[in-house]
Structures are given as structure tokens and as C-alpha cells.
Scaffold this active site. Sequence first.
Site, PDB file in Angstrom:
ATOM      1  N   GLN A   1      20.385 -26.600 -23.595  1.00 50.72           N
ATOM      2  CA  GLN A   1      21.719 -26.868 -23.338  1.00 50.72           C
ATOM      3  C   GLN A   1      22.465 -26.027 -24.497  1.00 50.72           C
ATOM      4  OE1 GLN A   1      23.530 -28.886 -21.123  1.00 50.72           O
ATOM      5  NE2 GLN A   1      25.383 -28.511 -22.040  1.00 50.72           N
TER       6      GLN A   1
ATOM      7  N   ASP B   1      18.592 -22.863 -14.793  1.00 49.65           N
ATOM      8  CA  ASP B   1      20.040 -22.550 -15.269  1.00 49.65           C
ATOM      9  C   ASP B   1      20.245 -21.277 -14.772  1.00 49.65           C
ATOM     10  OD1 ASP B   1      21.957 -24.362 -16.072  1.00 49.65           O
ATOM     11  OD2 ASP B   1      21.693 -23.931 -18.145  1.00 49.65           O
TER      12      ASP B   1
ATOM     13  N   LYS C   1      23.158 -35.412 -16.807  1.00 45.32           N
ATOM     14  CA  LYS C   1      22.306 -34.795 -15.772  1.00 45.32           C
ATOM     15  C   LYS C   1      20.913 -35.469 -15.723  1.00 45.32           C
ATOM     16  CE  LYS C   1      24.040 -30.255 -17.089  1.00 45.32           C
ATOM     17  NZ  LYS C   1      24.044 -29.112 -18.276  1.00 45.32           N
TER      18      LYS C   1
END
Length: 293
Positions: A97, A120, A53
Site C-alpha cells: 500500500q 498492482d 480491499k
Amino acid sequence: METIILKGKPVSLKIKDDLSLKISDLKKNNIIPSLAAIIVGDDAASKLYVSSKAKAFSKLGCHSEVFELPSDTSEHSLKEFIEDLNNNDKFHGILLQLPLPKHLNEKDILKNISPSKDVDGLHPENQGYIMQGDPRFIPCTPLGCLKILDYYNIETKGKDIVVIGRSNLVGKPIASLMSQNFSFGNGTVTLCHTKTKNLHFYTKNADIIIAAVGVPNLIKSDMVKEGSHIIDVGINRINDPTTQKGYKVVGDVDYESMLGKVASVTPVPGGVGIMTVTMLLSNTVDAAYNQSL
Ligand code: NAP
């Protein structure tokens, strides 16, 4: 029947082209879209995902920083860390994450990310906006699936759509979005899971199948209708002594057996996975833009 392979790369390139224009506009106002990515613990796969990413961000002239916290980080100190990032104007987006170490409550911690920086799309407020048909941040993987369907002109209106898997990350948001009155929705959606009595019955009657399960090669060609469209979200490692690494990555769909039977299918790797990173970029650029208003 010729099966079209729904590769993610051309879709991703097209979106990145559009994003480049938006990023240059932001830069004219001295704004560089910036992401703070948090990893808790030493999970090798998480580190790999986050570094890919970060690479994608720097390639497009955006900024990202990775914060690695020890695996014994307490819930209190992780929440404090997130709060500091919420208040730090340098970052427009925050990515936590997953998965987190077992002692940390994911749902509870995700609530602490500022909804305006939740690129997200996992904060309950943003998931609520999706349910209400007014999405702000759509989680990156479902958004990537929608972009693939759109790019390849796969009609969803009036279609029978089966989503397999009901996670907050993938299955639930995509099922909600595709059932709503949007240009990429308006389908009749069935959401299947482990308690579904006869998965075969539903998949066999579907015009579009979206598999987000985590079971290698679960969907076989005898479970799908001829001419249907298949989006495979699954990323599963299986042993393969013929490869140098000793494993290979496969989806939830038995890809080879679909060829010649279905109208289109995403490959794994090379399909939805690429889109997830691209949509994280897209959400972060949107966040930077919204915060500049
Ligand atoms: P998850 O949270 O583990 O959810 C899996 C879902 O699948 C659950 O709802 C589960 O049902 C259902 N399920 C499991 N086995 C099933 C079966 N045999 N029949 C029917 N339903 C079944 O997983 P996730 O986070 O959504 O991820 C799903 C897959 O997508 C994984 O392979 C993951 O690696 C992959 N993924 C890929 C990307 C990408 O970038 N391409 C991003 C995220 C995830 P219950 O609710 O009843 O347990």
C-alpha cells in the site's frame, strides 16, 4: 444533451460474476486466490483502503491477509519481508500500500515484489510488458477505467484522447494502453501534466478525457467539448461544513457542470474508485490461475 452517468457498480458486478466462475474452478483444485497486503506506518487512509480491499476479497470467497509494519521499518527489513512473501506459496498476489513513509524509496522497494505476484502492476517488468503491448498485470485503476469504457461501449478507436496526469500508477499506463493497437486502444493520445502550456486547448479538443490529477474540480465545463466522454480518476477531500464529517469527496472534474454538456461522465464517488478494488481481485485471480499452471 442527456449525459450518461458511468457508474462503476454495474461494471464491477458484471466482472465479479465472471470472477466467481473462475474462483469456483480454482477451488475445485483446492486453490483459493490469496492476497498479502502490506501497510507500513499508521496512515489512516491507507488502512481504510486496505480494509475495504480485504472485505471485497472475503465477499467473493478469496483470502487476504493484512500485514501492518511499524512506520520506522527499514528498507532492508521491508525488502526481506517482501522476499518471504514472494517465497510463500500461500499468497498469489502481493500489494504494497502506497504511499510509504518518506525514508523508504518506493520505486526501489516495488522492484522487490516478484513480478508474477505483482497484482498492482507496478514492477518495472510489468510496466515494460504494457509498453511492449503485451500486458501481464495492468495497474488496477487504469484497468478499471478501460473496463468502464468497454462496458458502456465508448469507442476509443481513432478518438482524440487526453490523459491528464503522468504517474506510474495511473496516467502513464493508461496513456500507453489507449494509444496501442488494442480493442480498447487505437486512440490518438495526448498526455498532459503540470508543464503543459495550455491544458484548456487539449481538453477542449478531446473526444475522451481521463483526469488523474489530484486537484479538486480542475476540469470545468468550459474546458470540454460538447458530447465528449469524461473519466474522472481523482479522489480529493474538500472541506464541507454541511456534512457530518466536515468534508466531502470530489473528483478532478467539476461533475455538476458537465451534466447536459458531455455525453458521459463518471461520478466521484461511485465511478472509477469501485473498479480499482474489483480489478485487484481480478488480477489476484489471474495470478492464482497462472501460478497453478
Ligand atoms: P500523482 O502521482 O500525484 O500524479 C498527479 C499527476 O497530475 C502528475 O503527473 C502531475 O503532473 C499532474 N498534475 C498535477 N496538477 C496538475 C495540473 N494543475 N494540471 C495538469 N496536470 C497536473 O497522482 P496519482 O497517484 O496519479 O493520482 C491522481 C488522482 O487519482 C488523485 O486524486 C488520487 O487520489 C486518484 N486516484 C484514484 C484512484 C481510484 O481508485 N479511483 C486510484 C489512484 C489514484 P507532474 O508530473 O508534472 O507533477
